[in-house]
Structures are given as structure tokens and as C-alpha cells.
Write an enzyme that holds these catalytic residues in place. Structure first.
Site, PDB file in Angstrom:
ATOM      1  N   HIS A  70       0.919  -8.417  -1.572  1.00  0.00           N
ATOM      2  CA  HIS A  70       1.173  -8.241  -0.134  1.00  0.00           C
ATOM      3  C   HIS A  70       0.034  -7.457   0.495  1.00  0.00           C
ATOM      4  O   HIS A  70      -0.876  -6.984  -0.212  1.00  0.00           O
ATOM      5  CB  HIS A  70       2.532  -7.580   0.118  1.00  0.00           C
ATOM      6  CG  HIS A  70       2.675  -6.159  -0.333  1.00  0.00           C
ATOM      7  ND1 HIS A  70       2.501  -5.763  -1.647  1.00  0.00           N
ATOM      8  CD2 HIS A  70       2.995  -5.024   0.342  1.00  0.00           C
ATOM      9  CE1 HIS A  70       2.716  -4.458  -1.755  1.00  0.00           C
ATOM     10  NE2 HIS A  70       3.009  -3.977  -0.557  1.00  0.00           N
ATOM     11  N   HIS A  72      -0.276  -4.551   2.139  1.00  0.00           N
ATOM     12  CA  HIS A  72      -0.414  -3.111   2.285  1.00  0.00           C
ATOM     13  C   HIS A  72      -1.697  -2.717   1.543  1.00  0.00           C
ATOM     14  O   HIS A  72      -1.967  -3.219   0.449  1.00  0.00           O
ATOM     15  CB  HIS A  72       0.811  -2.369   1.722  1.00  0.00           C
ATOM     16  CG  HIS A  72       1.986  -2.408   2.651  1.00  0.00           C
ATOM     17  ND1 HIS A  72       3.287  -2.318   2.231  1.00  0.00           N
ATOM     18  CD2 HIS A  72       2.042  -2.523   4.013  1.00  0.00           C
ATOM     19  CE1 HIS A  72       4.104  -2.381   3.276  1.00  0.00           C
ATOM     20  NE2 HIS A  72       3.370  -2.511   4.365  1.00  0.00           N
ATOM     21  N   ASP A  74      -2.872  -0.428  -0.260  1.00  0.00           N
ATOM     22  CA  ASP A  74      -2.941   0.038  -1.653  1.00  0.00           C
ATOM     23  C   ASP A  74      -2.883  -1.106  -2.659  1.00  0.00           C
ATOM     24  O   ASP A  74      -2.975  -0.878  -3.873  1.00  0.00           O
ATOM     25  CB  ASP A  74      -1.836   1.082  -1.945  1.00  0.00           C
ATOM     26  CG  ASP A  74      -0.428   0.605  -1.615  1.00  0.00           C
ATOM     27  OD1 ASP A  74      -0.252  -0.040  -0.569  1.00  0.00           O
ATOM     28  OD2 ASP A  74       0.501   0.882  -2.408  1.00  0.00           O
ATOM     29  N   HIS A  75      -2.759  -2.354  -2.144  1.00  0.00           N
ATOM     30  CA  HIS A  75      -2.706  -3.509  -3.053  1.00  0.00           C
ATOM     31  C   HIS A  75      -3.902  -4.449  -2.898  1.00  0.00           C
ATOM     32  O   HIS A  75      -4.019  -5.403  -3.656  1.00  0.00           O
ATOM     33  CB  HIS A  75      -1.393  -4.276  -2.847  1.00  0.00           C
ATOM     34  CG  HIS A  75      -0.196  -3.438  -3.198  1.00  0.00           C
ATOM     35  ND1 HIS A  75       0.476  -3.546  -4.387  1.00  0.00           N
ATOM     36  CD2 HIS A  75       0.392  -2.422  -2.521  1.00  0.00           C
ATOM     37  CE1 HIS A  75       1.458  -2.639  -4.432  1.00  0.00           C
ATOM     38  NE2 HIS A  75       1.414  -1.944  -3.301  1.00  0.00           N
ATOM     39  N   HIS A 150      10.626  -6.296   0.752  1.00  0.00           N
ATOM     40  CA  HIS A 150       9.777  -5.177   1.161  1.00  0.00           C
ATOM     41  C   HIS A 150       9.639  -5.209   2.680  1.00  0.00           C
ATOM     42  O   HIS A 150      10.179  -6.108   3.336  1.00  0.00           O
ATOM     43  CB  HIS A 150       8.430  -5.306   0.428  1.00  0.00           C
ATOM     44  CG  HIS A 150       7.588  -4.072   0.451  1.00  0.00           C
ATOM     45  ND1 HIS A 150       8.098  -2.808   0.342  1.00  0.00           N
ATOM     46  CD2 HIS A 150       6.228  -3.922   0.559  1.00  0.00           C
ATOM     47  CE1 HIS A 150       7.106  -1.939   0.389  1.00  0.00           C
ATOM     48  NE2 HIS A 150       5.966  -2.589   0.521  1.00  0.00           N
ATOM     49  N   ASP A 220       5.591  -4.454  -4.288  1.00  0.00           N
ATOM     50  CA  ASP A 220       6.571  -3.431  -3.952  1.00  0.00           C
ATOM     51  C   ASP A 220       7.892  -4.098  -3.572  1.00  0.00           C
ATOM     52  O   ASP A 220       7.879  -5.112  -2.882  1.00  0.00           O
ATOM     53  CB  ASP A 220       6.088  -2.634  -2.741  1.00  0.00           C
ATOM     54  CG  ASP A 220       4.783  -1.891  -3.010  1.00  0.00           C
ATOM     55  OD1 ASP A 220       4.310  -1.880  -4.151  1.00  0.00           O
ATOM     56  OD2 ASP A 220       4.203  -1.349  -2.052  1.00  0.00           O
ATOM     57  N   HIS A 278       3.855   2.575  -9.642  1.00  0.00           N
ATOM     58  CA  HIS A 278       3.821   2.741  -8.183  1.00  0.00           C
ATOM     59  C   HIS A 278       4.522   4.045  -7.790  1.00  0.00           C
ATOM     60  O   HIS A 278       5.301   4.116  -6.853  1.00  0.00           O
ATOM     61  CB  HIS A 278       4.467   1.527  -7.488  1.00  0.00           C
ATOM     62  CG  HIS A 278       4.089   1.372  -6.037  1.00  0.00           C
ATOM     63  ND1 HIS A 278       4.843   1.895  -5.007  1.00  0.00           N
ATOM     64  CD2 HIS A 278       3.036   0.765  -5.435  1.00  0.00           C
ATOM     65  CE1 HIS A 278       4.282   1.596  -3.846  1.00  0.00           C
ATOM     66  NE2 HIS A 278       3.176   0.909  -4.082  1.00  0.00           N
TER      67      HIS A 278
HETATM   68 ZN   LIG Z   1       2.341  -0.197  -2.469  1.00  0.00          ZN
HETATM   69 ZN   LIG Z   2       3.906  -2.077   0.099  1.00  0.00          ZN
END
Ligand SMILES: [Zn+2]
Ligand SMILES: [Zn+2]
Length: 315
Positions: A70, A72, A74-75, A150, A220, A278
Site C-alpha cells: 500500500h 503509506h 513506510d512501505h 487498513h 498493514d 511492524h
Molecule cells: Zn505501515
Molecule cells: Zn499503513
């Protein structure tokens, strides 16, 4: 099976990053590499992924398939850096990126500045967030995406070896003088009728193939029971565990899971091993999460950056 053969059939997951949105001094944002029989699948690509690949001595040139769960940051914030490095290294290869369709638009403006010199050929495969879908397959491996729950559209991924056919015992071929024309049918499960009319059962002619191995990646996501049928019985499950149970209300609000949630899913799905990760940067000791999850699902490990989990081949 001897050691040489075992090393030729790897199925191993290396954690490159197991933090959540904020990195810590011990943990990078989400990224991992799954090596199935020499295919190196990069799953998520948080910031610093290329440094972690270097540390783990995983050659950049081995990565041909990248899965982004996805959008976000951090990915996927490590992706442009990795692509730029592919290019600097002069890798003339196709790189397949399985991701939300918007990813292409997000990174294209940055790619435009290296256009003209781009050597890698990026092929984007947009994910479907409505249902389970096969997104990759070859002779030995298949990969599926499936929706999780999510705050924005997010995919889990399921990686499976394809069931091999049984092997015919060499001594059976000699003993019954099996003609080549019949081997295909026997491998597919047929019994053998000898010239004298005797029926030899398939199981005396063959040895069973190794069990296909499987891995599911779920991050997530909030606690989401519809994934249970999809990931049922996998050898290895990575499930996010951003918070401990004491923060379950906040987990629910932010559509994340607790260690308890992850363990419940692992138990209901009957997986063999659970890895949780995570972790929120508020906690610097992951053993708290591990302890909590193990009260429900004992075979749980808290992910550590740089650690590799192997799934052995078995009959
Ligand atoms: Zn994340
Ligand atoms: Zn996320």
C-alpha cells in the site's frame, strides 16, 4: 535428501525492516526478501531497503519482482532510491512492480529526471483490492494478492510453491520394465497394468513429492477474519502487530493489529509459524509483543531486522 540438494531448494524469508511508520535505531521500515528456489521477491520497500540489501549481501541484480502492499510511505519510500541504484549499476533488465495503480504516478516525476539514461525497464502491475487474485506464476511458484483491512487500499500477499508430481522409483522402472509412454500417466497417479495383466498400485511405483511450501504477508491490517481462509495452513505467516493489547482501542482506530490479534489469526488459520512485526516505535522491546502473542499462538517470533527464517522442504 543430501545437503547439496537442500541448498538448491531454498524457501527463506529475510526481514530487512520490521518497524512501523517511524524507524528506530534497531529497525528499518517495512521491507523483506523472500527467496523461493532462487527467485528473489522483494516485499515492500521502506526507506533504507537498499542499505539493508547490501548488509544482507543480497545482490540487487537478483531482484526482478517487487510487491508494494500500500502507499503509506513506510512501505515504499525506499523504491525510488533502489530504482536509481539499479540504473547506476547499469542493470538492463525488466523489473516487475505489483502495487496500487497510483504508485506509477507518484514516482514518474522523479523518474523523469533520469529518463534518457534509464536502463531498467519498469513494468507496473496494478493490484486489485476487491478480491483474491493470482498476480504471478511460473512453473514452480505462484503469488496471489488479497485485500486486508487498513485505512487505505492495502494488499496482503500469498506465495506458494506449486505441487510437484511424484517421482517414479528407478527400481520400479527396471523391475516392471515400464515403457516411457506410461511414465507420464504414472506420474499423474495411474496404476500400472503389466503385460501379464497384473495391476501394480501407483504408490508402490512412486515416491511422494515434497509438500509445497507457502508464505503469507499481512501488513498493514486491522484484525480481519476474511483473510483466514486465504492463508489457511501456510508454513510461515508474517502478520503485523503494531501495538500490544493494552492499546487495542488505538489499534482499532488506526486500523492496525495488536499482538493478540495477530496470534488469533495465526491460530484460526492453523499456520505453522507466526512472525510478528511492524512494531510501534513507542516500544523498544519486542519481547513484550512476542510474550503476548505466545500466550495464544506459541510458535511466534518477534521479527528482527537481518534475520532469515527458513522453511524446510518435507514430504
Ligand atoms: Zn505501515
Ligand atoms: Zn499503513
Amino acid at each position: 535428501m543430501n545437503n547439496k540438494n537442500k541448498s538448491q531448494t531454498p524457501f527463506e524469508l529475510t526481514i530487512l525492516g520490521s518497524s512501523s511508520a517511524l524507524p528506530t535505531s534497531d529497525r528499518y521500515p517495512t521491507a523483506q526478501v523472500l527467496n523461493i528456489l532462487g527467485r528473489f521477491f522483494l516485499i515492500d520497500c521502506g526507506e533504507g531497503t537498499q542499505i539493508q540489501l547490501r548488509r544482507q549481501k543480497i545482490g540487487f541484480g537478483k531482484i526482478k519482482h517487487i510487491f508494494i502492499s500500500h502507499l503509506h510511505g513506510d512501505h515504499y519510500f525506499g523504491l525510488i532510491g533502489l530504482i536509481s541504484t539499479f540504473n547506476l549499476l547499469g542493470l538492463k533488465t525488466d523489473i516487475h512492480i505489483y502495487s496500487p495503480s497510483e504508485l506509477k504516478d507518484l514516482i514518474q516525476p522523479q523518474l523523469n529526471f533520469i529518463k534518457g539514461e534509464m536502463k531498467v525497464n519498469l513494468i507496473f502491475h496494478p493490484l486489485n483490492f476487491k478480491k483474491l487474485q493470482k498476480i504471478y506464476s511460473d512453473k514452480r511458484v505462484e503469488v496471489f494478492s488479497f485485500p486486508v483491512k487498513h485505512s487505505i487500499p492495502t494488499s496482503g500477499f500469498l506465495f506458494k510453491e506449486i505441487q510437484k508430481q511424484p517421482n517414479i522409483k528407478k527400481e520400479a522402472i527396471q523391475k516392471y520394465n515400464i515403457p516411457i509412454a506410461k511414465i507420464k500417466d504414472i506420474k499423474a497417479g495411474a496404476d500400472l497394468t503389466t503385460e501379464s495383466g497384473k495391476i501394480i498400485q501407483n504408490k508402490t511405483l512412486t515416491t511422494p513429492p515434497p509438500k509445497p511450501r507457502s508464505y503469507a504477508f499481512c501488513t498493514d491490517t486491522a484484525y480481519h477474519e476474511p483473510i483466514i481462509d486465504i492463508i489457511k495452513g501456510v508454513d510461515l505467516l508474517y502478520h503485523e502487530s503494531t501495538f500490544p493489547e493494552e492499546m487495542k482501542d488505538f489499534a482499532k482506530k488506526t486500523l492496525h493489529s495488536t499482538a493478540t490479534d495477530a496470534a488469533k489469526i495465526a491460530k484460526l488459520a492453523g499456520v505453522k509459524k507466526l512472525i510478528i512485526g511492524h512494531f510501534s516505535a513507542r516500544y523498544n522491546d519486542a519481547s513484550l509483543f512476542e510474550k503476548e502473542a505466545r500466550t495464544i499462538f506459541e510458535n511466534t517470533d518477534a521479527a528482527e531486522d537481518g534475520r532469515t527464517y527458513k522453511v524446510k522442504s518435507s514430504s
